[in-house]
Design an enzyme around this catalytic site. Sequence first.
Site, mmCIF file in Angstrom:
data_model
loop_
_atom_site.group_PDB
_atom_site.id
_atom_site.type_symbol
_atom_site.label_atom_id
_atom_site.label_comp_id
_atom_site.label_asym_id
_atom_site.label_seq_id
_atom_site.Cartn_x
_atom_site.Cartn_y
_atom_site.Cartn_z
ATOM 1 N N SER A 95 -2.257 1.075 -2.567
ATOM 2 C CA SER A 95 -2.718 1.432 -1.231
ATOM 3 C C SER A 95 -3.992 0.635 -0.922
ATOM 4 O O SER A 95 -4.037 -0.571 -1.188
ATOM 5 C CB SER A 95 -2.923 2.947 -1.140
ATOM 6 O OG SER A 95 -3.010 3.383 0.200
ATOM 7 N N ASP A 232 8.141 3.259 3.065
ATOM 8 C CA ASP A 232 6.718 3.606 3.076
ATOM 9 C C ASP A 232 6.269 3.798 4.519
ATOM 10 O O ASP A 232 6.091 2.827 5.259
ATOM 11 C CB ASP A 232 5.906 2.508 2.393
ATOM 12 C CG ASP A 232 4.450 2.899 2.178
ATOM 13 O OD1 ASP A 232 3.987 3.839 2.850
ATOM 14 O OD2 ASP A 232 3.787 2.260 1.335
ATOM 15 N N HIS A 261 5.581 5.473 -0.565
ATOM 16 C CA HIS A 261 4.251 4.923 -0.837
ATOM 17 C C HIS A 261 3.931 4.800 -2.334
ATOM 18 O O HIS A 261 2.986 4.127 -2.703
ATOM 19 C CB HIS A 261 3.213 5.817 -0.155
ATOM 20 C CG HIS A 261 1.858 5.206 -0.012
ATOM 21 N ND1 HIS A 261 1.650 3.926 0.489
ATOM 22 C CD2 HIS A 261 0.607 5.697 -0.286
ATOM 23 C CE1 HIS A 261 0.366 3.662 0.503
ATOM 24 N NE2 HIS A 261 -0.291 4.704 0.034
#
Length: 284
Positions: A95, A232, A261
């Site tokens: 991320s 995602d 994700h």
Amino acid sequence: MLKDKFIVDGFKLGYTIEGSGIPAIVIGSSIFYPRVFSQQLRKKLRFIFIDHRGFVKPPNREISLNEFSLDNLVDDIEAIRIHLKVEKILVIGHSGHAFLALEYAKKYPNNVLGVVMIGVSPNYSKEVHLQTEAFFEKTASIERKTQYNNSMSLLPGLIEVNTEKRFVNFCLCSGAKNWYQFDFDASLLWEGVYTNMQMIDYVWGEVFRDIDLKKNWSNFQGPICLLLGKNDYVTGPPELWLDFKNEFTNLEIKTFEESAHYPMFEEPKIFDTTFLNWIEEKLS
């Protein structure tokens, strides 16, 4: 397993070391990230899970936003590398932490074997947010959207009860965008994780919004692996990276069909195989 802390500018950054093999620094939370990477990978990698300043309590003094600058966050990684006396490392970021991994490699290229970026878009600009939202509206199922809306309706009340946990509660309430299994309860993964909201608000809201990954890209000529979940809805579809793929020959993009994700947690077997094959090909 080794757990300890290293103090930088008064911030007590924790680190956890597990496994054996190629030294691999995982940037973020030394509590959260050990929970999402498989034990199988620990047979090939010497994981060094490190905190950044967003996951530890700040020192008891006035804190300026400059203390959370990109340069400072990158230099913290270098300080821990030196403290642990590790020469060359694989740098892993998931991320927003993927930005830190790449920026570290640009600034300290001689210390880096390779960069692994997981579940991230090219930046967190308004344009990318709009594209990600359009992707969700176009492709998410009615059940996923319903789960998301119902969970997010709880967020204001949770923030009112504990504003300092708003990042964690946001991640939990937005689970239908984070997880391929849209009703997955990730609360155990976040248990015991502290969040410094001054840092997170500034870095996620401004630093990552304005980041330019193409700036000084040529400083690092080593291999870069980008691992993305096809579903995602946090950072958007893999197609956002097409411009980078066409422009930079050292970037490889691999997509996981049944992940959102967190592909390392959602499809661990195929993720591990893909990751280790890349290591074998690029680092051997």
